[in-house]
Structure formats: structure tokens, C-alpha cells
Enzyme design. Structure first.
Site, PDB file in Angstrom:
ATOM      1  N   ASP A  11      11.896  12.572  -0.622  1.00 24.82           N
ATOM      2  CA  ASP A  11      11.179  11.475   0.020  1.00 24.82           C
ATOM      3  C   ASP A  11      12.153  10.573   0.770  1.00 24.82           C
ATOM      4  O   ASP A  11      13.233  11.021   1.176  1.00 24.82           O
ATOM      5  CB  ASP A  11      10.378  10.689  -1.024  1.00 24.82           C
ATOM      6  CG  ASP A  11       9.054  10.187  -0.476  1.00 24.82           C
ATOM      7  OD1 ASP A  11       9.082   9.209   0.282  1.00 24.82           O
ATOM      8  OD2 ASP A  11       8.008  10.771  -0.809  1.00 24.82           O
ATOM      9  N   HIS A  21       8.360   3.952   0.427  1.00 26.23           N
ATOM     10  CA  HIS A  21       7.480   5.081   0.134  1.00 26.23           C
ATOM     11  C   HIS A  21       7.985   5.933  -1.030  1.00 26.23           C
ATOM     12  O   HIS A  21       7.231   6.269  -1.955  1.00 26.23           O
ATOM     13  CB  HIS A  21       7.370   5.917   1.410  1.00 26.23           C
ATOM     14  CG  HIS A  21       6.421   7.054   1.362  1.00 26.23           C
ATOM     15  ND1 HIS A  21       6.777   8.313   0.934  1.00 26.23           N
ATOM     16  CD2 HIS A  21       5.122   7.145   1.717  1.00 26.23           C
ATOM     17  CE1 HIS A  21       5.746   9.121   1.024  1.00 26.23           C
ATOM     18  NE2 HIS A  21       4.719   8.440   1.501  1.00 26.23           N
ATOM     19  N   SER A  79       0.218  11.332   0.165  1.00 23.93           N
ATOM     20  CA  SER A  79       1.540  11.046  -0.416  1.00 23.93           C
ATOM     21  C   SER A  79       1.419  10.545  -1.839  1.00 23.93           C
ATOM     22  O   SER A  79       2.336  10.724  -2.647  1.00 23.93           O
ATOM     23  CB  SER A  79       2.253   9.974   0.417  1.00 23.93           C
ATOM     24  OG  SER A  79       2.853  10.528   1.548  1.00 23.93           O
TER      25      SER A  79
END
Length: 1308
Positions: free
Chosen positions: A61, A288, A474
Site C-alpha cells: 500500500d 490509506h 480498498s
């Protein structure tokens, strides 16, 4: 890119809605981190020790913040994060420079700063490796924006104080001198005003490039250690000093991290590679990755309800989102991440990233994933994408790769009420509207399973909040990954061998179906993950053979192409039955035993069809290790228009409870034909509630190229939000998608247009957003009208070959009458370049060593290009651009830098346009692969520099009705109406040669677009601009060779000189050339040079070019002992040049105009201009030498007097001011404010104490200089600012020096 949407943490007055849904505090908190939906809470309640313990998850990620809430320890007290790695290289620093500490324990940092080393640090070798980094290169755009505001505020405060002081001095001067009759006083006031103006202008042009941090690396005898000097980030001068830094080592060794400063609150870790030559500072490129990690495994002992799904699991963070590219993933990052995951013996990989793809289940990364799954037994989980609700929208790699578990995003009523604060949550769970849907182009389902796609989870500390709501696939992927970690944790605890094959089969066969029809599988996969049921399945069938069933399907009688499912999308495929050959091959892990596993394998399989009227297959199949094929028959002829989903699945006769051991999806989208003329189709009174999707499949008529559509809504109260997608699937193309998000606050109609491909099925997907209209029970009624338009031509891409001949274009309207209004522009130019240098090397570190043992190689190609004017440019590499996953090449990255090594642009497969000033540039392209032959084949790779033309240079092409029209200038083609069945032809004219933009070399290509039709609702302006039309086609023009120079080859004028005179001149010039080539590095060389120069002077006295060359030689001398003596030599040499010039004749010549047609007069003019330049250069250098002697002798009296403004500059005592007199002479011949001579004017103003004027002149020189920035000018600027006491501007300019003049290019 990341597959998620960011939202601030749920806040506001949502209590009413929560009470309506009967939430209490505990259920509210639990719904912020959903686990109940997948049975994770039930599973852990029943099995507290199966909470992920013993499982390691690799998070591919944007990077994970090790300081974030819940990411310090596991539920059983172990370190949560085992390693943090930047796989992209975006945080790499070159630390190959070695320095030694002086007697005071000081070293010189790479930034030029003096650094004090802590005496307690162990360093047996005494070698300190140094590097530096602009800290903003490590931060996200969001963090940079916050820091810039804070730093600008503080900078403005200092600047305002300085402005106030400057204004005060100006006001005091004005009060003291009411009238300025004296010229010197006027110049003093001008200087004071310049100071005020400069400060105000700087406030407007302030551009913060961020602080610089120095890095020091050394080996303490056991491990590599790292310390940073971050004092430039701190307000207090003694904070952040190198000696106070607590040294770090590679994270996996001690698991320690640092924080740059309290202001940024950005944590980082370090890793050292290549024997200390590379330092990697790891920060995240977005919150994120931390959010994803928190969903998978956060552990909050103080609030267990907010735990991640598997709080006992451990993590490694593999940053694949490159900070240089705004968190875009790169091939380098993906490959290194897989190397790290295998190296750490991870059990699971979660990757919440993805992109559209040209080819499913194909590419370099997919090959490496297959190896990781099949050989190393990793379970790979990834997001399906966020580009729904249309079909065929799953992204790579999650939704398109057989070895990866692709996850769709589900929202439950509890999630809607708690995390999204919905006024009235849905009555049952559903897939998020934006969640990508299958199938893939080759018929695979696309989505494997679904999981909760939203959560309030931990985020990076630098966001200044503990947790945040994000939603997307996600978030669904780590939810599923965490659930699978629970299953693997239980398997390990009970001694059940872990295989990704059985794990996948268990979760697919035990998922809870979502929706009520078979077609919903394209959205949700097999359903919502159920952890407890999946583990029960594994317990029951743990002794079955560990195999995956690989399906390969071909249309009977063919061998290519191969498919993973049957996908009948086009109308022609639905008109008759088709027979397909299916090959089923059991796939064992690489380490499987031949005798114990492969030979004994034999399964009796019963085949089932979900609809035998449409799909028929044999009843049974005996499957052995070598696989088996069988045929199936698909008959779609009696189906209604629309979407249909069926399956052939196999069941183990001996263990039917296992459920389907393989599935073959059969997807049929039977399109409706449009038979009316004009081609119009309407869908009336479609009813919508929140989350509802209507799909219509239409066979786009042949000849259609665009659609004009109208959407009317009615029957609702509150505002409604709709997604409208159209999808077409064409061979070897990414799905062609048009999308729009429409808001309706009242009953109204909206019109829009979009391109289509004639003859191909188009899906129209209209969806009311899942949360739009919640709380309202009104149904939204939608009427949708589509009208097809099109102009068919015999060529879609038009190439003008550079000749004067026009290109004939035939146009025809096949469907209905259309207005033919062609328009074409050329607005870009691409210039091809080949590498001037190529370097191939083996990458030395283990992070670039594949699990197979192969070392990756890197090829660096260097291209040179020049811009005559500033322009917006974009590098284009046709072979490589636009593909991350669907390519067999591993990686590419480029950097564009100027001659000072300042980097202006960086990019990869998706290059961006960058604004570059005039100058020469170097583009370095970095390619990686382990196959040396592939890289060898790329050594002559052609690269295009694409330049966007300025509006004034854009070429609008003309159309003619006759082939001779472009030359004769008549017969222009006028807009007309095309009638079906009747063709029209016209000619496209090439651009006139005099209209070609400058700097368009032969062989370059002008690009643009051409359009033929016109929207029915378009205005006159849109008709003239093809880019305003819904359908445009590419047009290109090859720039022809330059015209032959007519003057070239013509004889020159008759020479009047004799042969002996010409010979003497040639010999003289040759001697002068030899003098200029001599080196003066040693005393002996200097002596030889002096002898030759003296000899030539005696031979050619008063010859100005010789004397100018002697002056040039003196100035080039570097090993000067007595500086005053040397400067006096320069002055004498300059005087000799000055005395050799007949200035009266020079003035007389330039006072008269010369005839440019007279060749002899032009020669004389050129000679006189050269003489003038040599005179000016001598005066210029003499001025510097005079000032240098004055400075060295400490004679500053005249400058001090002038600063007081009490004496005239021409009368500084009894002695004449030699510098001032010389300067006045120079002003007679040149503009002393020009970039060539302005330095002397700056020196003069500084000498007279007028620092404001000196700074103004210098700033103008820098701004007007057409060449790349000169370091000496900026160093002079800093010294002026320092002398004025403007410390805040000195600091600002010093930071900019690192941007403008870096010592070397950054690492790739």
C-alpha cells in the site's frame, strides 16, 4: 492507484438516525469497524486464541505509520509491525560520500552544513557517510499544504517586521530631505524604495520548497546506524541538531521509528542498503495504507470494539505508492514488495491498489504473483476496484488475476447507520454502487467474494487525528484479508497445513449470497465472507488433495484465444448455439510429491448446469493429475434481451459437501437491436430506490459514432444522485467507459453526449447511489432516451505525409441525415529522440533479488533535448506508456533535469505534462528487468518529447472540395448535410509551411484531432473546435525536410588581399589559437604562456584580438599566489586592449547605418562589433580587478562616504575614482543592466552602499537571463541579503539553492 474514498471521521448530529436504527454505544462502535458482517466477532468469541496469532500479513500500500493507534502490539503482546519497507525508492538518499570528523568532532554534511557528531556514537572506522534530502519529497501533498501554511505564516511575520523597518528608514529619509535636487540623494532614496519593493515582491512570489535534512550513516561495528539533522524544521535553533538525534537502524532489527518534528508529526523509519551507500527514509505517501492495516489487524486493548478484524496478526508494511508520483504504484514497488513478502515468509498479502487493464491475467507482476501463490503458498487478497456500477469494470490485479482473491465492497444497515450516519439505513445489506463489477474480458467472474467496504480505522499521525472514515474496495480487501488471517491462525493452531488453494475454496463455498438473482454474482462474487463457516469447511475437508483447478476454454475447433469463462456479449454470438471445449487441470503446489500426491490424484466429478435449457454439459468427469477436457453447449437463442448468468460447476462425487470444486461462469448479455430510423431507443418509467441499478444492453448500429441522450426524472422529493455508465468491450482494448454523476434536486431533464463504437454491444447502467434518497420513501421515476448519430469515413486516423498533397476523405451517414461540418486542429508536436548514452548494471541489493535467486538489472538511457522557448512538455514512450500490470516489462521511471541537475519532472507509465523554461535538458529513463537480453534490445529505444503548442501556434486546417484547392486557394469545402445512402468526399489540406511552429525539426510529428459531425444542441463555437465534439479522431502531420538554402554554395565576393597577406593572417590567427589552447595549471606552463604571449605582442603590437586573448588567458589562471599582483596584471592587459582600439573610429562607424545588402559592409560591421565587444569585455574585467584590489587593500573610504550621501561619487578625495571612471567608460558602449555586464553594476551599487539597488539589478539579471540559472548569481544574491541583515530571506534563498543546484541527480 488506491481503491478508496476519504471522508472525515463521522461527526455531527446523527443521534436521531442512530436511535431509529436502535443503536447503542457498543453496537455503534462495533459498526465503525465492521466484523459482525463476516462472522469475525463470532469466531473470535468462540476461539479467542485464533485471532490472527501466528499470521503475518504483508500490506502492499502507501505505507503504514508504526506510531498510529492500534499498530504497536498484537493481542498477545508481540510487535505488531515486523518491518517497514519503501519498495518504490522514493525515499532513497545517496550516502556514498564518505567524510571524516575534524578535531572538534565536526563533519561537513552533504547540504554544506557543518554538523557536530555525538562523541558517544560508536564508529570504529571513523567513516561517516553523508547525504541530504528536501524533506517535502518525503511528505504527502496534504501534509505539505499544512506545513506551507504554517511556515508561510511565520515567514510573513518576519517579513512584515523587515518591511516595517525598511518603510521606517524611507520615511525618515523623506522627512529629512524634502527636496531631492542632488542626484546622489535621489539615488539613495531610490535604493531605500527598492528595498521596500523587493520585500513586498518577495512576499507575493514566496514559494516554499521545504527544509533540507542532512543524513549521516555509519557502521557501529554491529549494524548500520542513521542520524538526521532536522533543525531546519524546528523553530528553536538548538532543536533537531544531529548530535541530539537518537540513532536508528534498519527497522526490522530494533523496530524503532523517529519523527521529524512536532509541527509535521510525521513518523519515519530508516533502512540502509548496499553497504551504507543507500539510505532509505520511509514515510507514507497517504494515510490509506495505515487505514488498510488498521482494518486488517489493529489492536486497541482499551476499546476492543474498534479492533481490526485480526488483532493478533503481525504486519510488514511494503510501500508501493511512490511519493514522487502522488502515491501511484510502480513496477519497481510491486516487484520489491513481493520479494519482501516472500523473504519475510508472510502468510497473506493485502493489496488495495489497482488499475484498468488491457489484458486480464497477464503481465510481469501477475507472473510473480503466480509464483508467490503456487510456490511459496501466500494467500493474495486485493481490491476489485471502484469504477462500478457498470459491468467489466474490475481492475487489475485484484479483479482480473486467477491467483488473487478479488474483493467487492459491501455495506450493511449497521455500517450505513454508524459509519455513514445515514438518516434511515437500508433494510438489508447491498453492494456499494461504485464497487467494480465483473466479468473480465475473458469471461472470469472478476469478483471472488465481498466484505465490508467502509470503516473508521486508524490513520497516520501527521493527519492530526486518530482515525478516519474511508470507504472503497480498498477497505473491503483488508476486511476479507483479516478474516482469512483468522482462518489461517486457526489452521496453524490446529496443525492444518496452509494452502491458498483450500483457503480460497473454503471462503468461496461458504460465503453468504448477496442479492436474489444469479446475475448478482457479477457484483458480489460468491457472496459475503463468513469466517466461522470457512474454518468449519477446512476442518471438515482438511485431508482432501491440495489442488487448484485451472480452467482453459476454447471455442471448439480453435486453440486461440483461450478464456477462463464463456462471455457472449455481442449480438452475433447470441444468434446461434455454440460449442466450447473446456480443459480442467488440477494444479498442485510446486513442492508437491509426485508419488504421494500427483500420481494418486483421481476424482470423480459430477457436472451441474444451473440452467440446462441454455447450458448443457456431460454428467460426469473423471479427473486425474494430467487434467481432462470436455465439451459444453451454450444456446442463447431463446433468451430475452438483457443480462443472464449461468454456471457449470463440478462436485466431488465422494464428498459432495465440499460444494463446487470448480466453476465455469457463462455470462450472456443479449443486446436489443435498434431498428427504427432515425435510430432512437427509449426506456420509460424505470423505478429507482437507493442502490437500485438498471442495466440495458443495446447493439449499437453500424455507422454510429456518438450518442445524444436525455435523462428525465420525476416522482421524488429530496435530492437524488445517479451514476450513469456506458461500457463497450472491444478486442485488445481496455473496456471503453463513459461515466457521469448526475444530481437532481427536482424533476428535470439533463442532456449529454458520448462516443460509441458502431457494431458493438453497449451496456447502459443507471444507478441511484446507494445512500441517495435514504429517509425518503418516494420512488424515483426515470425516462431515458438515446439517439444514435454517426458519420462513417474510410479512415479514422489521418496522416498527412509532409507533401503538399491533400488527403481525400469519404464521408457517409448510414443511419440518418447528419450535418457534415469537419474541423481539424494540430495543437501538439512530438519530436523523436534516441539515447545519447546507455548504461546497464546489476542492482546490488537484496531488495532487488527475486525469490528465484535472479538479480534484477537496470538500464539507464540518457536523452538530450533543447527548448528554444518555455513550453509544456510530456515524454512519450509508445512501447511502454499506459501499462502497469498488463506488460511483461517490469518497470520504468524518468527524470527531466537541466544543466544544473535541477529536476523539473518525474514520471512513469502515465507521464504528466510539465512546464519547462527555455534551456537544455537531460531526460534519464530507468528500465528494470532480470532478463539482460530484454534490456539490451531497449538500448536504442525511441522517445518522443511532446510539446503542447501555444494558442498562437495552433494550426487550424482547411478543407477543400477540389484536390488543387490547397495550392490554388479556391474551392473551400462548406458544411453540408449528409443523406443516408449518398457519400460525400472532400480534401483535408496540409498546413502551410509558413504556419509551422518554430522549432519543429524535420521528422517530428504535429498531432491534433479531427471531427466530422456536429451535436444537434451544439453552438457555432463548438462547430469550429473539434475538441468540443463528442467524437474526435487523431490526425498527424510529418514535418518535411527544410527548404534548401538558396544562398548556400554561391561564390563570395572577390578578395582584394594578396596570397602572402592572406598567408600572414592565417599564420597569425593560428599562433593566437595555439596561445589560447595552452594550459596554465603549473608554474612551468605559466612561464611558457608568458613567453609566447610576450613574443606575439612584440610581433603583432596593438592587435586587439591577440590582446583580448591574452586578457582571457590571465583570467582563466587558477593557481594565483599574489592576488593583488595578478589583478594588476589583468588591469594592465585590459588597458592594452583598450588602448589598441580606435574608439573614435568605432563611434563614427556605429553612428552610421550600414547597408545589409552590401556583403562587404556586413563583413566590416561584424568585425567592428567584435572589436566593440572586446573593448567592453576589457573594461568589464578591468572594473572587477580594480574593485578586487580595492577590497584586498581595505580601501573602503569612498564607499563609506557615498553611503552617507555627503559627497559626490566623482570626488572621493584628491585621488580619482578609477573604478567609477572605468564604469562610465563601459556605459558608453553597452547596457550595463544586461545579464552579460550587470555583475559590474551590482558591484558598483554594492560598493556605494546602495544594496537595495544592487539587489534589484541582480534580480532583474536573474529573471532576464535566457540561460539556466548561474550559481554565482544566486550566491551573490545571498551575500547581498546577508549584508542587508535580512536573515529570513537568506534562509529562504539557501533552501532554494538545493533545488536549483543539487550536487547530483537523485537516485531512481
Amino acid at each position: 492507484m488506491p481503491c478508496s474514498f476519504f471522508t472525515s471521521a463521522a461527526s455531527g448530529d446523527g443521534n436521531g438516525s442512530l436511535r431509529d436504527f436502535k443503536l447503542n454505544e457498543s453496537t455503534f462502535l462495533a459498526s465503525l469497524m465492521p466484523k459482525k458482517e463476516i462472522g469475525a466477532d463470532r469466531f473470535i468469541d468462540s476461539n479467542p486464541n485464533f485471532d490472527g496469532r501466528g499470521v503475518v500479513i504483508a500490506i502492499f500500500d502507501s505505507g503504514v505509520d508504526p506510531a498510529a493507534a492500534g499498530l504497536q502490539v498484537t493481542s498477545d503482546g508481540k510487535p505488531k509491525i515486523l518491518d517497514v519497507v519503501d519498495c518504490t525508492g522514493s525515499g532513497d538518499i545517496d550516502t556514498s560520500t564518505v567524510v571524516k570528523a575534524d578535531s572538534d568532532g565536526c563533519i561537513r554534511g552533504a547540504s554544506g552544513a557543518t554538523l557536530v557528531v555525538n562523541s558517544s556514537w560508536k564508529n570504529p572506522s571513523g567513516e561517516w557517510r553523508v547525504g541530504y534530502k528536501m524533506v517535502y519529497e518525503l511528505f504527502t501533498d496534504e501534509l505539505i499544504s499544512r506545513l506551507k501554511k504554517e511556515r508561510k505564516k511565520k515567514w510573513d511575520e518576519k517579513n512584515q517586521v523587515t518591511i516595517a523597518e525598511a518603510v521606517k528608514h524611507l520615511d525618515q529619509f523623506d522627512q529629512k530631505h524634502k527636496q531631492l535636487e542632488d542626484g546622489n540623494l535621489k539615488r539613495v532614496r531610490e535604493d531605500l524604495q527598492n528595498r521596500v519593493d523587493i520585500l513586498k515582491k518577495q512576499a507575493d512570489s514566496y514559494d516554499d520548497k521545504g527544509p533540507v535534512i542532512d543524513a549521516v550513516v555509519w557502521h557501529d561495528g554491529e549494524v548500520w546506524r542513521v542520524a538526521l539533522d532536522t533543525h531546519s524544521l524546528e523553530d528553536e535553533p538548538d532543536c533537531g541538531r544531529l548530535a541530539d538525534f537518537a540513532p536508528l537502524t534498519n527497522y526490522r532489527i530494533e523496530r524503532k521509528y523517529g519523527m521529524f518534528s512536532e509541527l509535521d508529526a510525521c513518523t519515519f523509519v530508516v533502512n540502509v542498503y548496499d553497504e551504507g551507500n543507500i539510505l532509505s527514509i520511509v514515510t507514507d505517501s497517504s494515510p490509506h495504507g495505515t487505514h488498510v492495516a488498521g482494518i486488517a489487524s489493529a489492536f486497541h486493548p482499551e476499546e476492543p470494539l474498534l479492533n481490526g478484524v485480526a488483532p493478533g496478526a503481525q504486519l510488514i508494511s511494503c510501500k508501493i505508492g511512490d511519493s514522487r508520483l502522488g502515491s501511484m504504484e510502480t513496477g519497481t514497488g510491486l516487484t520489491r514488495a513481493l520479494i519482501a513478502a516472500v523473504g519475510h515468509k508472510c502468510d497473506l498479502i493485502n493489496m488495495s491498489y489497482g488499475e484498468p487493464t488491457l489484458l486480464p491475467d497477464y503481465g510481469r507482476f501477475v507472473d510473480l504473483v503466480n509464483e508467490a501463490v503456487n510456490k511459496h503458498r501466500l494467500v493474495f487478497v486485493s481490491s476489485a476496484g471502484n469504477t462500478g456500477p457498470g459491468l467489466n469494470t474490475v481492475g487489475a490485479p485484484g479483479g482480473t488475476s486467477s491467483s488473487i482473491i478479488g474483493v467487492g465492497a459491501y455495506v450493511s444497515p449497521a455500517m450505513a447507520a454508524a459509519a455513514h450516519s445515514a438518516v434511515e439505513p437500508p433494510s438489508e445489506g447491498l453492494e456499494y454502487t461504485w464497487s467494480s463489477r465483473g466479468p473480465t474480458a475473458d469471461g472470469d467472474l472478476g469478483v471472488c467474494i465481498s466484505a465490508p467496504g467502509g470503516a473508521v480505522a486508524p490513520v497516520s499521525i501527521w493527519t492530526l487525528q486518530k482515525r478516519m472514515l474511508m470507504n472503497g474496495t480498498s477497505m473491503a480487501s483488508p476486511s476479507a484479508c483479516g478474516g482469512i488471517a483468522l482462518v489461517i491462525s486457526a489452521m496453524k493452531a490446529e496443525g492444518i497445513p496452509v494452502s491458498p488453494y483450500i483457503v480460497r475454496k473454503a471462503i468461496e463455498n461458504t460465503s453468504a449470497p448477496i442479492g436474489g438473482v444469479a446475475e448478482d454474482k457479477l457484483s458480489t462474487g460468491q457472496g459475503l465472507l463468513q469466517v466461522d463457516k470457512a474454518f468449519e469447511y477446512i476442518q471438515q475437508y482438511q485431508n482432501i488433495p491440495c489442488v487448484s483447478y485451472e480452467i482453459e476454454i476454447n471455442l471448439s475447433g480453435t486453440t486461440t484465444p483461450s478464456y477462463r469463462g464463456i462471455y457472449l456479449r455481442e449480438a452475433s454470438a447470441c444468434q446461434q448455439p455454440t460449442e466450447w471445449t473446456v480443459q480442467v487441470e488440477p494444479k498442485f503446489h510446486e513442492d508437491a510429491s509426485n508419488l504421494e500426491e500427483r500420481v494418486p490424484f483421481e476424482e470423480c466429478i459430477e457436472l451441474h448446469s444451473t440452467e440446462k435449457e441454455v447450458v448443457r454439459a456431460p454428467d460426469y468427469l473423471l479427473l486425474t493429475h494430467n487434467g481432462r477436457s470436455f465439451n459444453i453447449l451454450v444456446d442463447p437463442t431463446n433468451l430475452k434481451f438483457g443480462l443472464h448468468y449461468y454456471e457449470i460447476y463440478g462436485v466431488d462425487c465422494k464428498a459432495p459437501g465440499r460444494g463446487p470444486i470448480f466453476r465455469i461462469p457463462i455470462i450472456i448479455t443479449k443486446p436489443m437491436a435498434v431498428l427504427s430510423r432515425p435510430p432512437l431507443v427509449s426506456f420509460s418509467r424505470m423505478s429507482f430506490m437507493p442502490g437500485h441499478i438498471e442495466r440495458r444492453f443495446i447493439e449499437v448500429p453500424v455507422g454510429a459514432s456518438w450518442v445524444e441522450a436525455t435523462m428525465r426524472t420525476s416522482g421524488f422529493d429530496t435530492t437524488r444522485r445517479f451514476f450513469v455508465d456506458t461500457i463497450q468491450v472491444c478486442p485488445l482494448q481496455r473496456p471503453i467507459k463513459w461515466e457521469s454523476v448526475l444530481m437532481f434536486s427536482s424533476a428535470t431533464a439533463k442532456s449529454f453526449a458520448f462516443p460509441v463504437v458502431g457494431g458493438q454491444t453497449m451496456e447502459l447502467a443507471v444507478a441511484q447511489f446507494w445512500s441517495s434518497g435514504m429517509g425518503s420513501h418516494e420512488t424515483t421515476i426515470v425516462d431515458f432516451e438515446i439517439e444514435f448519430h454517426g458519420i462513417d469515413i474510410h479512415k479514422e486516423e489521418v496522416l498527412l505525409d509532409g507533401s503538399e498533397a491533400p488527403v481525400r476523405i469519404d464521408a457517409e451517414a448510414l443511419l440518418a441525415s447528419e450535418k457534415l461540418a469537419p474541423a481539424a486542429v494540430l495543437n501538439k508536436i512530438r519530436v523523436p529522440y534516441q539515447p545519447v548514452e546507455s548504461k546497464l548494471r546489476v542492482l546490488p541489493t537484496d531488495r532487488d533479488k527475486l525469490p528465484s535467486g535472479k538479480q534484477i538489472l537496470a538500464l539507464t538511457l540518457t536523452y538530450k533535448f533543447k527548448l528554444e522557448d518555455g513550453a509544456e512538455v510530456k515524454p512519450q514512450i509508445p512501447l511502454l506508456n499506459g501499462r502497469i500490470y498488463d506488460t511483461k516489462f517490469e518497470s520504468q521511471f524518468y527524470m527531466i533535469s537541466d544543466t544544473n541537475k535541477r529536476v523539473y519532472a518525474k514520471g512513469d507509465v502515465y507521464p504528466d505534462s510539465s512546464k519547462l523554461p527555455k534551456g537544455e535538458y537531460c531526460l534519464q529513463l530507468y528500465l528494470r528487468h532480470e532478463n539482460v537480453q530484454y534490456l539490451e534490445n531497449m538500448k536504442q529505444l525511441v522517445l518522443f518529447i511532446e510539446r503542447t503548442l501555444e494558442e498562437k501556434d495552433v494550426i487550424r486546417l482547411n478543407f477543400f472540395s477540389q484536390p488543387d484547392g490547397p495550392v490554388m486557394g479556391n474551392g473551400s469545402f462548406k458544411a453540408s448535410t449528409l443523406v443516408p445512402g449518398k457519400k460525400q468526399a472532400f480534401y483535408l489540406s496540409p498546413p502551410a509551411r509558413d504556419k509551422l511552429p518554430k522549432n519543429s525539426p524535420p521528422g517530428s510529428i504535429l498531432f491534433g484531432v479531427i471531427s466530422y459531425g456536429k451535436l444537434s444542441f451544439a453552438g457555432q463555437e463548438e462547430e469550429k473546435n473539434p475538441q468540443k465534439n463528442p467524437v474526435t479522431y487523431e490526425i498527424a502531420y510529418v514535418v518535411p525536410p527544410n527548404k534548401v538554402d538558396e544562398e548556400k554554395g554561391k561564390g563570395s565576393s572577390t578578395c582584394t588581399k594578396t596570397v602572402s597577406e592572406l598567408l600572414r593572417e592565417e599564420v597569425r590567427d593560428a599562433k593566437i589559437k595555439v596561445l589560447g589552447s595552452l594550459k596554465q595549471d603549473t608554474d612551468e606552463e605559466c612561464s611558457e604562456w608568458k613567453k609566447l604571449s610576450a613574443s606575439l605582442k612584440s610581433e603583432y603590437p596593438k592587435y586587439t584580438p591577440l590582446l583580448a586573448k591574452i586578457l582571457e588567458g590571465l583570467l582563466s589562471r587558477s593557481n594565483v599566489g599574489d592576488k593583488i599582483c595578478h589583478k594588476e596584471e589583468v588591469i594592465n592587459a585590459a588597458n592594452e586592449v583598450i588602448d589598441s582600439v580606435d574608439q573614435y573610429e568605432l563611434v563614427k562607424f556605429f553612428s552610421q547605418k550600414s547597408d545589409p545588402e552590401d556583403e562587404e559592409a556586413e563583413k566590416i560591421k561584424k568585425k567592428m562589433e567584435t572589436t566593440r565587444d572586446q573593448l567592453a569585455e576589457a573594461l568589464y574585467q578591468k572594473g572587477f580587478a580594480l574593485a578586487e584590489i580595492e577590497s584586498l587593500k581595505g580601501d573602503k573610504a569612498s564607499a563609506a562616504d557615498a553611503n552617507k550621501g555627503t559627497k559626490d561619487v566623482d570626488k572621493t578625495g584628491d585621488q580619482p575614482d578609477l573604478f567609477e571612471n572605468n564604469f562610465k567608460e563601459l556605459k558608453k558602449w553597452v547596457d550595463v543592466r544586461s545579464s552579460k555586464y550587470g555583475n559590474l553594476l551590482v558591484l558598483r551599487e554594492r560598493r556605494l552602499g546602495r544594496l537595495g539597488t544592487a539587489l534589484k539589478v541582480l534580480s532583474e539579471m536573474i529573471q532576464d537571463d535566457a540561460e539556466p540559472a548561474k550559481k554565482k548569481l544566486y550566491e551573490l544574491k545571498i551575500s547581498l541579503l546577508d549584508e542587508m541583515g535580512w536573515s529570513h530571506m537568506v534562509a529562504y534563498e539557501r533552501l532554494w539553492m538545493h533545488v536549483r543546484f543539487p550536487p547530483s541527480l537523485p537516485l531512481f
